[in-house]
Structures are given as structure tokens and as C-alpha cells.
Design an enzyme around this catalytic site. Structure first.
Site, PDB file in Angstrom:
ATOM      1  N   HIS A  14       1.047  -1.191  -0.068  1.00 27.04           N
ATOM      2  CA  HIS A  14      -0.053  -0.039   0.200  1.00 27.04           C
ATOM      3  C   HIS A  14       0.875   1.420  -0.089  1.00 27.04           C
ATOM      4  O   HIS A  14       2.134   0.993   0.147  1.00 27.04           O
ATOM      5  CB  HIS A  14      -0.970   0.038   1.140  1.00 27.04           C
ATOM      6  CG  HIS A  14      -0.307   0.348   2.552  1.00 27.04           C
ATOM      7  ND1 HIS A  14      -1.044   1.048   3.588  1.00 27.04           N
ATOM      8  CD2 HIS A  14       0.806  -0.066   3.238  1.00 27.04           C
ATOM      9  CE1 HIS A  14      -0.159   1.228   4.552  1.00 27.04           C
ATOM     10  NE2 HIS A  14       0.921   0.272   4.297  1.00 27.04           N
TER      11      HIS A  14
ATOM     12  N   HIS B  60       3.744  -4.980   3.902  1.00 30.25           N
ATOM     13  CA  HIS B  60       3.413  -5.485   5.288  1.00 30.25           C
ATOM     14  C   HIS B  60       3.403  -7.013   5.215  1.00 30.25           C
ATOM     15  O   HIS B  60       2.816  -7.383   4.384  1.00 30.25           O
ATOM     16  CB  HIS B  60       2.920  -4.649   6.040  1.00 30.25           C
ATOM     17  CG  HIS B  60       3.176  -3.254   6.086  1.00 30.25           C
ATOM     18  ND1 HIS B  60       4.057  -2.720   7.131  1.00 30.25           N
ATOM     19  CD2 HIS B  60       2.491  -2.147   5.646  1.00 30.25           C
ATOM     20  CE1 HIS B  60       4.003  -1.297   6.968  1.00 30.25           C
ATOM     21  NE2 HIS B  60       3.042  -0.968   6.072  1.00 30.25           N
TER      22      HIS B  60
ATOM     23  N   CYS C 101       6.195   5.500   4.187  1.00 31.96           N
ATOM     24  CA  CYS C 101       4.895   5.076   3.761  1.00 31.96           C
ATOM     25  C   CYS C 101       4.400   5.843   2.515  1.00 31.96           C
ATOM     26  O   CYS C 101       3.481   5.219   2.026  1.00 31.96           O
ATOM     27  CB  CYS C 101       3.858   4.879   5.144  1.00 31.96           C
ATOM     28  SG  CYS C 101       4.495   4.022   6.314  1.00 31.96           S
TER      29      CYS C 101
ATOM     30  N   ASP D 202      -4.881 -10.762   0.200  1.00 33.31           N
ATOM     31  CA  ASP D 202      -3.340 -11.298   0.419  1.00 33.31           C
ATOM     32  C   ASP D 202      -2.493 -11.165  -1.043  1.00 33.31           C
ATOM     33  O   ASP D 202      -3.165 -11.499  -2.231  1.00 33.31           O
ATOM     34  CB  ASP D 202      -3.359 -12.984   0.836  1.00 33.31           C
ATOM     35  CG  ASP D 202      -2.021 -13.705   0.917  1.00 33.31           C
ATOM     36  OD1 ASP D 202      -1.142 -12.776   1.350  1.00 33.31           O
ATOM     37  OD2 ASP D 202      -1.623 -14.728   0.414  1.00 33.31           O
ATOM     38  N   HIS D 203      -1.262 -10.771  -0.893  1.00 33.63           N
ATOM     39  CA  HIS D 203      -0.645 -10.335  -1.938  1.00 33.63           C
ATOM     40  C   HIS D 203      -1.080  -9.485  -2.908  1.00 33.63           C
ATOM     41  O   HIS D 203      -0.968  -9.715  -4.314  1.00 33.63           O
ATOM     42  CB  HIS D 203      -0.031 -11.609  -2.690  1.00 33.63           C
ATOM     43  CG  HIS D 203       1.011 -12.590  -1.924  1.00 33.63           C
ATOM     44  ND1 HIS D 203       0.839 -13.045  -0.961  1.00 33.63           N
ATOM     45  CD2 HIS D 203       2.482 -12.232  -1.982  1.00 33.63           C
ATOM     46  CE1 HIS D 203       1.916 -13.863  -0.520  1.00 33.63           C
ATOM     47  NE2 HIS D 203       2.707 -13.203  -0.967  1.00 33.63           N
TER      48      HIS D 203
ATOM     49  N   HIS E  10       4.776   0.195  -0.629  1.00 38.73           N
ATOM     50  CA  HIS E  10       5.624  -0.605   0.216  1.00 38.73           C
ATOM     51  C   HIS E  10       4.820  -1.861   0.899  1.00 38.73           C
ATOM     52  O   HIS E  10       3.583  -1.574   0.718  1.00 38.73           O
ATOM     53  CB  HIS E  10       6.376   0.311   1.560  1.00 38.73           C
ATOM     54  CG  HIS E  10       5.233   0.757   2.370  1.00 38.73           C
ATOM     55  ND1 HIS E  10       4.401   1.858   1.936  1.00 38.73           N
ATOM     56  CD2 HIS E  10       4.828   0.416   3.574  1.00 38.73           C
ATOM     57  CE1 HIS E  10       3.536   2.107   3.109  1.00 38.73           C
ATOM     58  NE2 HIS E  10       3.885   1.418   4.019  1.00 38.73           N
TER      59      HIS E  10
ATOM     60  N   GLU F 135       0.318  -4.504  11.831  1.00 41.78           N
ATOM     61  CA  GLU F 135       0.945  -4.069  10.384  1.00 41.78           C
ATOM     62  C   GLU F 135       2.505  -4.477  10.579  1.00 41.78           C
ATOM     63  O   GLU F 135       3.132  -4.741   9.498  1.00 41.78           O
ATOM     64  CB  GLU F 135       0.817  -2.744  10.445  1.00 41.78           C
ATOM     65  CG  GLU F 135       1.263  -2.029   9.057  1.00 41.78           C
ATOM     66  CD  GLU F 135       1.029  -0.686   8.885  1.00 41.78           C
ATOM     67  OE1 GLU F 135      -0.074  -0.505   8.117  1.00 41.78           O
ATOM     68  OE2 GLU F 135       1.552   0.257   9.534  1.00 41.78           O
TER      69      GLU F 135
END
Length: 136
Positions: A14, A41, A33, A79-80, A39, A126
Site C-alpha cells: 500500500h 507489510h 509510507c 493477500d499479495h 511498500h 502491521e
């Protein structure tokens, strides 16, 4: 009242960026960020439900069923993925951990209630040092 927590993991990218602000303002508020190239997490999601144990099973909610529900209603969608671009329930929202926790709550609540339990809380890590909690 008994509380049951299921833990799941997902990875997502994100960017925190306010298009109304200059790059300098975004960098000042959001730091790394706001990186133009995004970037990511490795998130850890804790979903807690509450209720009274069923007299025939002793469960407030079958933990395996809860895991499947979380995967189907949330993990498969995020996810991903890029939270800013790919996740329908985050469209038009800042993709902060706070807003993501609220979005996850909204995705899960109807499914959990349908199964007869109460969604108590979402805890979303996070990073190992930063997490948010949401209780509706």
C-alpha cells in the site's frame, strides 16, 4: 461469555498518500509510507468472536470454520494485493491499518453473525511493533 481468537497472516502492499497535499507534505506526515513505488507489510490478523458455548459441542464457534470464513471473506481478497488498487472494500479510503481493520470488520461481521456468534474485535499487526484494534 467466552472469547475465541483465530490468527491468520497475509501480505499486502500500500501507499499512504493524500492527493490534496504536495509530495513534501505527504513525506512529512507519512514518511517512507508515502513512497511513490509503494511498500509492503507481513500482516498478522487476530479475529475474536464471543458467545456462550453450545451445549452439544462446547464451541462458541468452530475454530476451523472461523479460519475458512476469514480466508474466504478477507484473506483471498487482500493477500499479495495492492490495498490501494486491488481491494474493493478499501477503494476510496486511506489504507491505514486503522481503516483496514474497519474494512475487515465490515467484511466479516455478517458472516459471523449468520453463524450465531458475535464479532468482538479485530487486532491487526502491521509490524511486530505496531497494531490496531477495532471493536465496532
Amino acid at each position: 461469555m467466552v472469547y475465541l481468537t483465530r490468527v491468520e497472516h497475509f501480505n499486502a502492499a500500500h501507499k499512504l498518500y493524500n492527493p490534496e497535499w504536495s509530495d513534501a507534505e505527504n513525506a512529512e506526515v507519512f514518511g517512507k509510507c508515502s513512497n511513490a513505488n509503494w511498500h509492503g507489510h507481513n500482516y498478522e490478523l487476530h479475529v475474536t468472536v464471543k458467545g456462550d458455548p453450545h451445549p452439544e459441542t462446547g464451541f462458541i464457534f468452530n475454530a476451523k470454520t472461523l479460519g475458512v470464513l476469514i480466508k474466504d471473506a478477507v484473506i483471498e481478497k487482500i493477500d499479495h494485493r495492492n490495498l490501494n488498487m486491488d481491494v474493493e472494500f478499501m477503494k476510496g479510503k486511506f489504507t491505514s491499518a486503522e481503516n483496514l481493520a474497519i474494512g475487515i470488520w465490515n467484511e466479516l461481521k455478517p458472516h459471523i453473525e449468520k453463524e450465531g456468534a458475535i464479532l468482538h474485535g479485530i487486532r491487526l499487526y502491521e509490524t511486530p511493533k505496531i497494531y490496531v484494534e477495532y471493536f465496532g
